[in-house]
Scaffold this active site. Structure first.
Site, mmCIF file in Angstrom:
data_model
loop_
_atom_site.group_PDB
_atom_site.id
_atom_site.type_symbol
_atom_site.label_atom_id
_atom_site.label_comp_id
_atom_site.label_asym_id
_atom_site.label_seq_id
_atom_site.Cartn_x
_atom_site.Cartn_y
_atom_site.Cartn_z
ATOM 1 N N ASP A 162 9.677 1.475 3.487
ATOM 2 C CA ASP A 162 9.043 0.068 2.990
ATOM 3 C C ASP A 162 8.892 -0.834 4.009
ATOM 4 O OD1 ASP A 162 7.806 -1.500 1.266
ATOM 5 O OD2 ASP A 162 9.432 -1.212 -0.328
ATOM 6 N N ASP A 204 1.112 -2.316 -4.110
ATOM 7 C CA ASP A 204 1.917 -1.507 -5.317
ATOM 8 C C ASP A 204 1.104 -1.153 -6.508
ATOM 9 O OD1 ASP A 204 5.044 -3.000 -4.746
ATOM 10 O OD2 ASP A 204 3.975 -1.786 -3.553
#
Length: 545
Positions: free
Chosen positions: A175, A230
């Protein structure tokens, strides 16, 4: 290296410039730390780990569970992937997301699995997953902390990569939180090289949210890279991510894939929206990482995740991402060349109202021919066209074809009809042939009472063609029961197998519906069929077995 300081080699070169080349080289070698000169591995210029030659497939806990991850959840999901047949369909990776670790590193600077959530550690969890013939994935962030505030890997790349390898990890989602303004490519390349030095094959998924034009350098660093922000559980987000990702088709290839984020299939959108979502991701050769609770998934959800014909498009060995060849007023046409010379075509309607979406064989990239064979990948109905590919597509829906030169038809074939909401077959009650016998759903068993012959007249015949599926008493209202009756050519015995997977009565225009099948209790053996207003529900979706 301290961010902002000149690299050692740059600072030394400034000192050595006035000196002779030979003397400068000797001084440079003397000043550099021994490990930078002796035994240093050459820097890799491109990722070549031999992994993810087709887009990775698997499951990740984040969309459905957030921080509520645990060893128990991971093991139960692994069991479900096996028992449901999804493992055999290609879902290989069982991936742990954020919140798996303790709040701080140990005295040796290593990450520590949360002992409450993972009492067997990551290594014990991996061993269990491996025993099921599956692989384990894990999560970290290329920053000082993960997105949920746990220790990040920035500055600890080799330590963490060594831990992952020692634990038996097969996949890393990396991430982008708390990155301390260190350039993206620098941070992600550091972990690439650390993983390579472990010697363990670990699929490397870059999750930097589509920043820094990652698609322009991602193929040299990772096996996939996030091209978007996202995903969220709403159809508008799915459409937004699709539009961002579809433009990047030239950057995808075997071993290196554009990733518009994990799937929300089975998390609460409509069946029609879920099917469009899965169709678009497969057409774009995206990683198929399920994000639902597999342990409680419905038959309808498994019918989507487990469609091997659609999966085959995603996993096609040619490795081409589908491209958009038409986009007008929210109606989209995507084509994808396949390794055997066929072409996958998706007709997608982002609008809320049904619309006809049309393209041509030439626009889809097919060679000139007198006819083309269309295999509907969701209903499995075969048809032919002379060159126009057209379908009535429901709002927020899609129709997906595999197209080849030639012709074909499902008319005259005898196959079971399987309901998406139940995974059970259209069935004449108790093998009876008496007119008026109830038509129901039942576990597929291959009997003559489940063998449906499609005729050119639009009949659905059973028992070798002597008995027809019939709308009782020529009824045309919602709730009319469906029965077995002697074939007589009546309009109430004519049916249309539509491109969207529904079957409608020619006389009524209503859908063949599993009564109450919009709820789990309505999909048990013996549930009767009826006519009902078409609503896009899974209990009105059928496929040929």
């Amino acid at each position: 290296m301290i961010h902002g300081a000149l690299p050692l080699r740059t600072r030394l070169s400034g000192l050595l410039r006035p000196l002779s080349t030979a003397f400068a080289l000797l001084l440079l070698l003397a000043l550099l730390p021994p490990l930078l000169v002796i035994g240093a591995a050459p820097r890799a210029h491109a990722l070549d780990n031999g992994l993810a030659r087709t887009p990775p497939m698997g499951w990740n806990d984040w969309n459905a569970f957030g921080c509520d991850v645990s060893e128990t959840l991971v093991k139960q999901t692994a069991d479900q992937l096996v028992s449901s047949g999804l493992k055999d369909a290609g879902y290989t990776y069982v991936n742990i997301d954020d919140c798996w670790m303790a709040p701080s590193r140990n005295a040796a600077g290593q990450l520590v699995p949360d002992p409450v959530k993972f009492p067997s550690g990551i290594s014990g969890t991996a061993a269990y997953v491996h025993s099921k013939g599956l692989k384990l994935g894990i999560y970290e962030s290329a920053g000082s902390a993960t997105c949920q505030g746990f220790p990040g890997s920035l500055g600890h790349e080799q330590t963490d990569a060594d831990s992952f390898a020692a634990w038996g990890v097969d996949y890393l989602k990396y991430d982008n939180c708390n990155h301390q303004n260190v350039p993206d490519q620098q941070r992600y390349t550091a972990m690439r090289d650390a993983l390579a030095r472990t010697g363990r094959p670990i699929v490397y998924s870059l999750c930097n949210w589509g920043l820094a034009d990652v698609w322009t350098w991602g193929a040299g660093v990772g096996n996939s890279w996030r091209t978007t922000d996202d995903i969220n559980l709403n159809f508008s987000t799915v459409v937004s991510l699709f539009k961002a990702n579809v433009k990047l088709a030239p950057y995808a290839k075997p071993g290196a894939w554009n990733d518009p984020d994990m799937l929300e299939v089975g998390n609460g959108m409509s069946f029609t929206e879920d099917r469009a979502h899965f169709s678009l991701w497969s057409q774009m050769a995206a990683p198929l990482i399920a994000g639902n609770d597999m342990r409680t998934a419905s038959a309808a959800t498994f019918s989507l995740y487990g469609n091997k014909d659609v999966i085959a498009v995603d996993q096609d060995s040619l490795g081409k991402q589908g491209t958009e060849v038409a986009n007008s007023g929210g109606l989209h046409v995507l084509t994808k060349p396949l390794a055997n010379g066929e072409v996958s075509v998706v007709l997608f309607n982002e609008n809320s109202a049904a619309a006809t979406v049309t393209t041509s064989a030439s626009a889809a990239g097919l060679p000139a021919a007198s006819s083309y064979r269309l295999n509907n990948l969701w209903s499995h109905v075969i048809s032919s066209t002379t060159g126009t590919l057209s379908a009535r597509v429901p709002g927020h829906g899609s129709v997906m074809y595999r197209v080849s030169v030639g012709s074909g038809t499902s008319v005259g074939t005898t196959r079971p009809l399987i309901g998406a909401s139940s995974n059970r077959c259209l069935d004449a009650y108790d093998n009876q042939t008496t007119p008026g016998t109830r038509i129901q759903i039942w576990d597929c068993g291959g009997g003559a009472n489940q063998a449906v012959t499609i005729t050119a007249a639009g009949e659905l015949r059973l028992y070798g063609g002597t008995q027809c599926v019939d709308a009782y008493d020529n009824g045309t209202t919602a709730g009319t029961k469906v029965q077995l009756y002697t074939c007589n050519g009546g309009a109430n015995q004519k049916w249309s197998l539509n491109p969207d997977g529904t079957i409608t009565g020619t006389q009524s225009g209503l859908c063949l519906d599993v009564t109450g099948g919009d709820k789990p209790a309505g999909n048990v053996n013996g549930t009767a069929l009826e006519l009902w207003t078409c609503n896009g529900g899974a209990n009105q979706q059928w496929r040929l077995g």
